[in-house]
Design a protein around this motif. Structure first.
Motif, mmCIF file in Angstrom:
data_model
loop_
_atom_site.group_PDB
_atom_site.id
_atom_site.type_symbol
_atom_site.label_atom_id
_atom_site.label_comp_id
_atom_site.label_asym_id
_atom_site.label_seq_id
_atom_site.Cartn_x
_atom_site.Cartn_y
_atom_site.Cartn_z
ATOM 1 N N LEU A 261 60.110 72.529 30.368
ATOM 2 C CA LEU A 261 60.374 73.467 29.672
ATOM 3 C C LEU A 261 61.548 74.524 30.041
ATOM 4 O O LEU A 261 61.336 75.446 30.670
ATOM 5 N N THR A 262 63.026 74.097 29.457
ATOM 6 C CA THR A 262 63.517 76.252 29.929
ATOM 7 C C THR A 262 63.253 77.053 29.626
ATOM 8 O O THR A 262 62.750 77.096 28.367
ATOM 9 N N ALA A 263 63.675 77.784 29.222
ATOM 10 C CA ALA A 263 64.084 79.558 27.806
ATOM 11 C C ALA A 263 64.372 78.388 26.910
ATOM 12 O O ALA A 263 63.930 78.621 25.624
ATOM 13 N N ARG A 264 65.688 78.428 26.925
ATOM 14 C CA ARG A 264 66.070 77.706 25.746
ATOM 15 C C ARG A 264 65.613 77.062 24.900
ATOM 16 O O ARG A 264 65.778 76.876 24.150
ATOM 17 N N GLU A 265 65.457 76.086 25.353
ATOM 18 C CA GLU A 265 63.832 75.340 24.808
ATOM 19 C C GLU A 265 62.941 75.352 24.334
ATOM 20 O O GLU A 265 62.445 74.975 23.755
ATOM 21 N N PHE A 266 62.114 76.373 25.501
ATOM 22 C CA PHE A 266 60.859 77.087 24.373
ATOM 23 C C PHE A 266 61.672 77.715 23.129
ATOM 24 O O PHE A 266 60.552 77.730 22.320
ATOM 25 N N THR A 270 60.008 76.382 19.606
ATOM 26 C CA THR A 270 58.453 77.211 18.250
ATOM 27 C C THR A 270 59.464 77.839 18.095
ATOM 28 O O THR A 270 58.601 78.698 17.278
ATOM 29 N N ASP A 271 60.205 78.334 17.610
ATOM 30 C CA ASP A 271 61.025 79.024 16.948
ATOM 31 C C ASP A 271 60.943 80.821 17.755
ATOM 32 O O ASP A 271 61.015 81.629 16.906
ATOM 33 N N THR A 272 60.776 81.212 18.362
ATOM 34 C CA THR A 272 61.121 81.904 19.262
ATOM 35 C C THR A 272 61.867 82.869 19.347
ATOM 36 O O THR A 272 63.056 82.090 20.340
ATOM 37 N N PRO A 273 62.262 83.766 19.129
ATOM 38 C CA PRO A 273 63.761 84.763 19.649
ATOM 39 C C PRO A 273 64.347 84.685 21.240
ATOM 40 O O PRO A 273 63.321 84.758 21.613
ATOM 41 N N ARG A 274 65.551 83.929 21.328
ATOM 42 C CA ARG A 274 65.426 83.754 22.923
ATOM 43 C C ARG A 274 65.703 84.774 23.511
ATOM 44 O O ARG A 274 64.767 84.576 24.733
ATOM 45 N N ASN A 275 65.573 86.313 22.727
ATOM 46 C CA ASN A 275 65.119 87.445 24.260
ATOM 47 C C ASN A 275 63.925 87.596 24.033
ATOM 48 O O ASN A 275 63.357 88.294 24.977
ATOM 49 N N MET A 280 57.420 85.495 26.972
ATOM 50 C CA MET A 280 56.239 84.954 27.342
ATOM 51 C C MET A 280 56.223 83.531 28.313
ATOM 52 O O MET A 280 54.498 83.471 28.645
ATOM 53 N N LEU A 281 56.965 83.377 28.685
ATOM 54 C CA LEU A 281 56.363 82.079 29.421
ATOM 55 C C LEU A 281 56.250 82.604 30.840
ATOM 56 O O LEU A 281 55.367 82.566 32.043
ATOM 57 N N ASP A 282 57.262 84.310 31.339
ATOM 58 C CA ASP A 282 56.513 84.418 32.406
ATOM 59 C C ASP A 282 55.683 85.318 32.508
ATOM 60 O O ASP A 282 54.605 85.328 33.616
ATOM 61 N N GLU A 283 55.318 85.626 31.453
ATOM 62 C CA GLU A 283 53.743 86.233 31.065
ATOM 63 C C GLU A 283 52.129 85.027 31.303
ATOM 64 O O GLU A 283 51.602 85.392 32.046
#
Length: 308
Positions: A261-266, A270-275, A280-283
């Motif tokens: 998954l890319t950050a845009r896909e994630f 997941t309805d997570t704000p793009r910013n 979250m992925l880096d954590e």
């Protein structure tokens, strides 16, 4: 500089990679009907279409939410036969490099344009034929294969017109290599030609093009890279009773459905704000749960199997 002379110079605003010309002798879509589900989708795409890569987040979400109502058939459209038809200032692969970097930002999907400076493709036909060969073995593995070669070309700067990369992708997705090679050199070429013929009959002039059709032959067309609401609206117009699946919008679930998954896909899934999605992925990467592959125009993540 006439951007229309090269189909790889896609228009980000319209979200279309347009082929130079196509006959409009449309035969209509009345003969396209789903066998098992209320709505049939014919998706015309190409392995090196940057606009098609741009709608991966929307398409993946559509499958999760409305997969029970949709049957999706992937067809290859032949975006880049060769370089012989190009004219004007855009006449060679290196002209595409900076454009890919620009659309990477526009679509918020990682695309490294240096491919066209380092090891450019002469045609998108070989990977298209390879996809048809994969379809002959297994539809699900074929979709995994298509995703694999897209990641190769957009992130890893690999020339997927070369057999060595197609073979690697086939191995990585569990295809039988002997059958894959035999089909690639045989029947898959005929199937690719058939896709092109049907595309001309339907008046396909660019990618992505999606024809949504119900059992009565009613059709909605989504042309180009569009927000998710366009794809959802097409389904609901043809099948108002379609039930949206309420899947778990968390990291574990979406990575169980999609290996990378890319950050845009994630963010989309997941309805997570793009910013917040990349943070979250880096954590999770720092915690050892994910592995991150970074390019100069973005990154992609996958489960760290060594931690599982």
């Amino acid at each position: 500089m006439n951007e229309q002379s090269n189909p790889l110079l896609c228009n980000p605003e319209s979200g279309v990679c347009e082929i130079p010309a196509n006959s409009q002798d449309s035969a209509g879509t009345s003969n396209i009907q789903s066998k098992d589900k209320p709505v049939k989708v014919i998706y015309y795409t190409d392995p090196i279409c940057s606009s098609c890569w741009g709608i991966e987040p929307q398409l993946r979400k559509l499958k999760l939410e409305y997969g029970n109502s949709l049957e999706i058939e992937y067809r290859m459209g032949g975006l880049l036969p060769d370089w012989s038809y190009n004219s004007g200032g855009i006449s060679k692969p290196s002209d595409v490099a900076s454009h890919w970097d620009e659309v990477s930002i526009y679509y918020d999907m990682p695309i490294d344009g240096d491919l066209w400076l380092e090891d450019p493709l002469s045609s998108s036909y070989p990977p298209s034929i390879a996809f048809k060969a994969a379809q002959l073995q297994d539809q699900e593995k074929a979709l995994a294969f298509l995703r694999e070669i897209r990641e190769m070309v957009f992130l890893q700067k690999k020339n997927i017109s070369k057999w060595e990369h197609l073979e690697t992708a086939a191995r990585n997705t569990g295809l039988n290599i002997e059958q894959f090679k035999a089909d690639y050199n045989g029947r898959a070429r005929e199937l690719f030609d058939d896709d092109l013929k049907k595309g001309r009959e339907l008046g396909v002039r660019g990618f992505p093009t999606m024809f949504f059709t119900d059992a009565n032959g009613r059709t909605e067309t989504v042309y180009g890279s569009r927000p998710y609401s366009f794809f959802e609206a097409a389904v609901l117009k043809l099948h108002p009773a379609a039930q949206k699946a309420n899947y778990e919008k968390n990291l574990d679930f979406v990575f169980s459905e999609y290996q990378t998954l890319t950050a845009r896909e994630f963010s989309e899934l997941t309805d997570t704000p793009r910013n917040q999605s990349e943070k979250m992925l880096d954590e999770q990467t720092a915690n050892g749960n994910l592995k991150k592959y970074t390019t100069r125009n973005g990154a992609i993540w996958q489960i760290n199997s060594e931690q599982k």
